[in-house]
Design an enzyme around this catalytic site. Structure first.
Site, PDB file in Angstrom:
ATOM      1  N   LYS A 181       0.701  -1.112  -0.300  1.00 58.77           N
ATOM      2  CA  LYS A 181       0.161   0.029   0.120  1.00 58.77           C
ATOM      3  C   LYS A 181       0.572   1.286  -0.115  1.00 58.77           C
ATOM      4  O   LYS A 181       1.386   1.010   1.173  1.00 58.77           O
ATOM      5  CB  LYS A 181      -0.882   0.198   1.004  1.00 58.77           C
ATOM      6  CG  LYS A 181      -1.778   0.774   1.053  1.00 58.77           C
ATOM      7  CD  LYS A 181      -2.750   1.692   2.110  1.00 58.77           C
ATOM      8  CE  LYS A 181      -2.037   2.815   2.299  1.00 58.77           C
ATOM      9  NZ  LYS A 181      -1.861   4.131   1.796  1.00 58.77           N
ATOM     10  N   GLU A 257      10.492   1.464  10.757  1.00 57.39           N
ATOM     11  CA  GLU A 257      10.926   2.271  10.714  1.00 57.39           C
ATOM     12  C   GLU A 257      10.361   3.759  10.798  1.00 57.39           C
ATOM     13  O   GLU A 257       9.498   4.010   9.995  1.00 57.39           O
ATOM     14  CB  GLU A 257      11.366   2.547   8.726  1.00 57.39           C
ATOM     15  CG  GLU A 257      13.283   1.444   9.509  1.00 57.39           C
ATOM     16  CD  GLU A 257      13.509   1.199   7.683  1.00 57.39           C
ATOM     17  OE1 GLU A 257      13.599   2.170   6.709  1.00 57.39           O
ATOM     18  OE2 GLU A 257      14.292   0.563   7.684  1.00 57.39           O
ATOM     19  N   CYS A 291      13.279  11.216   7.200  1.00 49.25           N
ATOM     20  CA  CYS A 291      13.938  10.517   8.448  1.00 49.25           C
ATOM     21  C   CYS A 291      14.488  11.341   8.990  1.00 49.25           C
ATOM     22  O   CYS A 291      15.029  10.971  10.027  1.00 49.25           O
ATOM     23  CB  CYS A 291      12.573   9.460   8.696  1.00 49.25           C
ATOM     24  SG  CYS A 291      14.024   8.474   7.313  1.00 49.25           S
ATOM     25  N   GLU A 390       8.763  16.084  15.846  1.00 47.31           N
ATOM     26  CA  GLU A 390       9.064  16.019  14.000  1.00 47.31           C
ATOM     27  C   GLU A 390       8.112  16.602  13.840  1.00 47.31           C
ATOM     28  O   GLU A 390       7.186  16.333  13.266  1.00 47.31           O
ATOM     29  CB  GLU A 390       9.337  14.231  14.027  1.00 47.31           C
ATOM     30  CG  GLU A 390       9.225  14.286  12.674  1.00 47.31           C
ATOM     31  CD  GLU A 390       9.172  13.007  11.847  1.00 47.31           C
ATOM     32  OE1 GLU A 390       8.547  12.115  11.953  1.00 47.31           O
ATOM     33  OE2 GLU A 390      10.460  12.422  11.307  1.00 47.31           O
TER      34      GLU A 390
HETATM   35  P1  NAD Z   1       1.801   8.023   8.022  1.00 45.82           P
HETATM   36  O1  NAD Z   1       2.349   6.971   9.366  1.00 45.82           O
HETATM   37  O2  NAD Z   1       1.138   9.049   7.896  1.00 45.82           O
HETATM   38  O3  NAD Z   1       1.825   6.615   7.330  1.00 45.82           O
HETATM   39  C1  NAD Z   1       2.628   5.425   6.236  1.00 45.82           C
HETATM   40  C2  NAD Z   1       1.192   5.118   5.849  1.00 45.82           C
HETATM   41  O4  NAD Z   1       0.838   4.416   6.428  1.00 45.82           O
HETATM   42  C3  NAD Z   1      -0.014   5.718   4.782  1.00 45.82           C
HETATM   43  O5  NAD Z   1       0.468   4.857   3.494  1.00 45.82           O
HETATM   44  C4  NAD Z   1      -0.807   5.464   5.309  1.00 45.82           C
HETATM   45  O6  NAD Z   1      -1.655   5.405   4.337  1.00 45.82           O
HETATM   46  C5  NAD Z   1      -0.973   4.136   5.962  1.00 45.82           C
HETATM   47  N1  NAD Z   1      -1.547   4.681   7.541  1.00 45.82           N
HETATM   48  C6  NAD Z   1      -2.058   5.082   7.685  1.00 45.82           C
HETATM   49  N2  NAD Z   1      -2.478   5.149   8.985  1.00 45.82           N
HETATM   50  C7  NAD Z   1      -2.836   3.621   9.098  1.00 45.82           C
HETATM   51  C8  NAD Z   1      -3.752   2.887   9.775  1.00 45.82           C
HETATM   52  N3  NAD Z   1      -4.382   3.409  10.772  1.00 45.82           N
HETATM   53  N4  NAD Z   1      -3.239   1.154   9.769  1.00 45.82           N
HETATM   54  C9  NAD Z   1      -2.554   1.088   8.299  1.00 45.82           C
HETATM   55  N5  NAD Z   1      -1.984   2.125   7.486  1.00 45.82           N
HETATM   56  C10 NAD Z   1      -1.939   3.099   7.383  1.00 45.82           C
HETATM   57  O7  NAD Z   1       3.206   8.749   7.711  1.00 45.82           O
HETATM   58  P2  NAD Z   1       3.493   9.896   6.204  1.00 45.82           P
HETATM   59  O8  NAD Z   1       3.411  11.159   7.274  1.00 45.82           O
HETATM   60  O9  NAD Z   1       3.176   8.993   5.098  1.00 45.82           O
HETATM   61  O10 NAD Z   1       5.396   9.968   6.220  1.00 45.82           O
HETATM   62  C11 NAD Z   1       5.720  10.591   7.517  1.00 45.82           C
HETATM   63  C12 NAD Z   1       6.815   9.882   8.941  1.00 45.82           C
HETATM   64  O11 NAD Z   1       7.131   8.324   8.048  1.00 45.82           O
HETATM   65  C13 NAD Z   1       8.038  10.534   9.011  1.00 45.82           C
HETATM   66  O12 NAD Z   1       7.197  10.500  10.636  1.00 45.82           O
HETATM   67  C14 NAD Z   1       9.062   9.554   8.573  1.00 45.82           C
HETATM   68  O13 NAD Z   1      10.329  10.509   9.957  1.00 45.82           O
HETATM   69  C15 NAD Z   1       8.860   8.394   8.516  1.00 45.82           C
HETATM   70  N6  NAD Z   1       9.803   7.756   7.878  1.00 45.82           N
HETATM   71  C16 NAD Z   1      10.549   7.070   8.475  1.00 45.82           C
HETATM   72  C17 NAD Z   1      11.734   6.648   7.979  1.00 45.82           C
HETATM   73  C18 NAD Z   1      12.893   5.512   7.976  1.00 45.82           C
HETATM   74  O14 NAD Z   1      13.632   4.884   8.013  1.00 45.82           O
HETATM   75  N7  NAD Z   1      12.657   5.179   9.366  1.00 45.82           N
HETATM   76  C19 NAD Z   1      11.820   6.386   6.848  1.00 45.82           C
HETATM   77  C20 NAD Z   1      10.761   7.990   5.888  1.00 45.82           C
HETATM   78  C21 NAD Z   1       9.698   8.526   7.318  1.00 45.82           C
END
Ligand code: NAD
Length: 486
Positions: A181, A257, A291, A390
């Site tokens: 997804k 992650e 991130c 963040e």
């Molecule tokens: P998010 O958690 O809002 O969404 C990530 C994904 O999860 C999306 O596809 C979203 O549709 C899905 N999602 C949301 N709610 C859900 C639920 N209840 N059940 C299942 N899936 C669900 O994150 P974002 O805003 O897309 O990304 C930014 C975040 O990602 C930041 O915190 C960033 O630091 C982190 N990030 C971490 C790394 C790493 O390697 N550690 C890399 C990139 C981004």
């Protein structure tokens, strides 16, 4: 992928080797964040589409995919990497359209690294050895690896293809099947990757893609699906917690992650010009939407004023604007919602009495698009939400420090523990400080330098488990120990 002459693209699900609409034909708009224009539609999936995708993935797991040898899988991974390279210009354009990032950045980092993720694991999977022990003259023991099963891969929007391929390559390499997804804001390159997988010879059903949202949508359906054996998730800690709760009913294996609030610690003995050059990148590359960005900068007092003067000057020289224009350093933030969220932190900083040395506003002359000037903030208390939470945008805070122990305590004063950067020419101090910083990835006198064999991931609220090299393969396999009596 059908790209219309006006740039509009219709993203469909990819289930059992076919591009398909949602059962109820529902779609949502895909917006270009640099222009605020609709650039296409995206099929909106939910429980039904996830059910279809999981059934296909389950069948494929025990179908032809099961009999494809490791060597053959390695060749398929290599071919996917080659095809990404062949289509790199198109993929870079799609990534930039979707995210608002400069095209030059997508060409330099996102797409080459996506190809390399497949090339790296194509080589890595055929070089692995398994544990084996001889126990006196009684027995030999050896570990046998098998796939975990059907893996749900849930992605964020900041480095869409890079992060998807980082998970998908080892997942397929170890013989699993996947239900992906992508983030709702960035569906384009994941959809293009499905075409590439098919062309590379991945059998139908092995890779499936369902577009949609998180809660009460495709994301939640993956998290709670009883036939999904493991979930690889990249995103925010709060989402990670929700997925963990939903996944607990079927005791899924989880790899996380998550976010970061990474310290960038600059000692006065470091080479300041080198520090500034890298700190510009670690603060503002990809609009600060990485991130690993070092959003909390701590500078030892003797270097503080000089650092600020040079850092502000260089930041003001960054070119903000059209991601497709040559020379653009900083593009648009990914969406209206995220733009407003990042701006809300600038308001908090002002309320908390901060001084904004540069940025903090929409650039002059850019009336459309989610643009924000790179922003440097000083004068905040360590308890301000801008220092603790963040922000995930082009916003950094800078504070002076006097003592090594003081900066270590400040760096660790967070729920996050993803990465840290330490700048010093004192070898002993570099090791001493690195050993005390609570972060999974620590760079000394550099940033973002990666070797894909090394452990990657965060501690505390920044992640669960590690990926990279053997760590990735461990997640995507189940081990059986086999004991043979001699
Ligand atoms: P998010 O958690 O809002 O969404 C990530 C994904 O999860 C999306 O596809 C979203 O549709 C899905 N999602 C949301 N709610 C859900 C639920 N209840 N059940 C299942 N899936 C669900 O994150 P974002 O805003 O897309 O990304 C930014 C975040 O990602 C930041 O915190 C960033 O630091 C982190 N990030 C971490 C790394 C790493 O390697 N550690 C890399 C990139 C981004």
């Amino acid at each position: 992928m059908p790209i219309n002459s006006n740039g509009t693209i219709n993203c469909l699900h990819f289930i059992n080797g076919q591009f398909v609409e949602s059962d109820n034909k529902r779609t949502f708009d895909n917006i270009n964040p640099a222009t605020e224009e609709v650039i296409g539609t995206v099929a909106e999936g939910g429980k039904k589409e996830v059910d279809y995708a999981v059934s296909a993935a389950k069948r494929a797991l025990n179908g032809p995919w099961k009999n494809i040898t490791l060597t053959e899988r390695s060749k398929i991974l290599r071919r996917i990497g080659d095809l990404i390279q062949e289509r790199q210009d198109e993929l870079a354009r799609l990534e930039s359209l979707d995210t608002g990032k400069p095209l030059s950045l997508a060409k330099k980092i996102d797409i080459p690294r996506a190809a390399y993720n497949f090339h790296f694991f194509a080589d890595y999977i055929i070089s692995i050895t398994n544990e084996a022990y001889q126990q006196d003259d009684q027995a030999i023991h050896y570990a046998h690896r098998r796939p975990v099963g059907v893996v749900g891969i849930i992605k964020p929007w900041n480095l869409p293809l890079l992060l998807l391929t980082w998970k998908l390559a080892p997942c397929l390499g170890m013989g699993n099947t996947a239900v992906i997804k992508p983030a709702e804001w960035t569906p384009l390159t994941a959809t293009a990757l499905m075409e590439i997988c098919k062309e590379a010879g991945v059998p139908d059903g092995v890779v499936n893609l369902v577009h949609g949202f998180g809660p009460n949508s495709a994301g939640a359906a993956i998290a709670e699906h009883p036939d999904i054996d493991a979930i690889s998730f990249i995103g925010e800690p709060g989402t990670g917690a929700a997925i963990m709760k939903a996944a607990s009913n079927s005791l899924k294996k989880l790899s996380y992650e998550l976010g970061g609030k990474n310290p960038n610690i600059i000692f006065a003995d470091s080479d300041l010009d080198e520090v500034i050059e890298t700190t510009i990148k670690s603060s503002f590359i990809n609009q600060g939407e990485v991130c690993l960005c070092g959003s909390r900068i701590y500078v030892e007092r003797p270097a503080y004023e000089e650092f600020l003067e040079k850092f502000v000057k260089k930041t003001k020289e960054l070119k903000i604007g059209d991601p497709f224009e040559n020379g653009t350093d900083v593009g648009a933030l990914v969406s209206k919602e995220h733009y407003e969220r990042v701006n809300s932190y600038i308001d908090i900083a002002k309320q908390d009495g901060a001084e904004i040395l540069t940025g903090g506003k929409r650039p002059d002359g850019l009336d459309k698009g989610y643009y924000l000037e790179p922003t440097i903030i000083t004068g905040l208390d360590r308890n301000s939400r801008c220092v603790r939470e963040e922000i995930f945008g082009p916003v950094v805070t800078v504070s002076p420090f006097d003592m090594e122990e003081e900066v270590i305590a400040q760096a660790n004063d967070t729920h996050y523990g993803l990465s840290a950067t330490i700048w010093t020419n004192n070898l002993r101090r570099a090791h001493r400080v690195a050993h005390q910083i609570e972060a999974g990835i620590i760079w000394v006198n550099t940033w973002f330098l990666r070797d894909l064999r090394t452990p990657f991931g965060g501690m505390k609220h920044s992640g669960i488990g590690r990926t990279g090299g053997m760590h990735s393969l461990d997640f995507y396999t189940e081990l059986s120990n086999i004991t043979i009596k001699l």
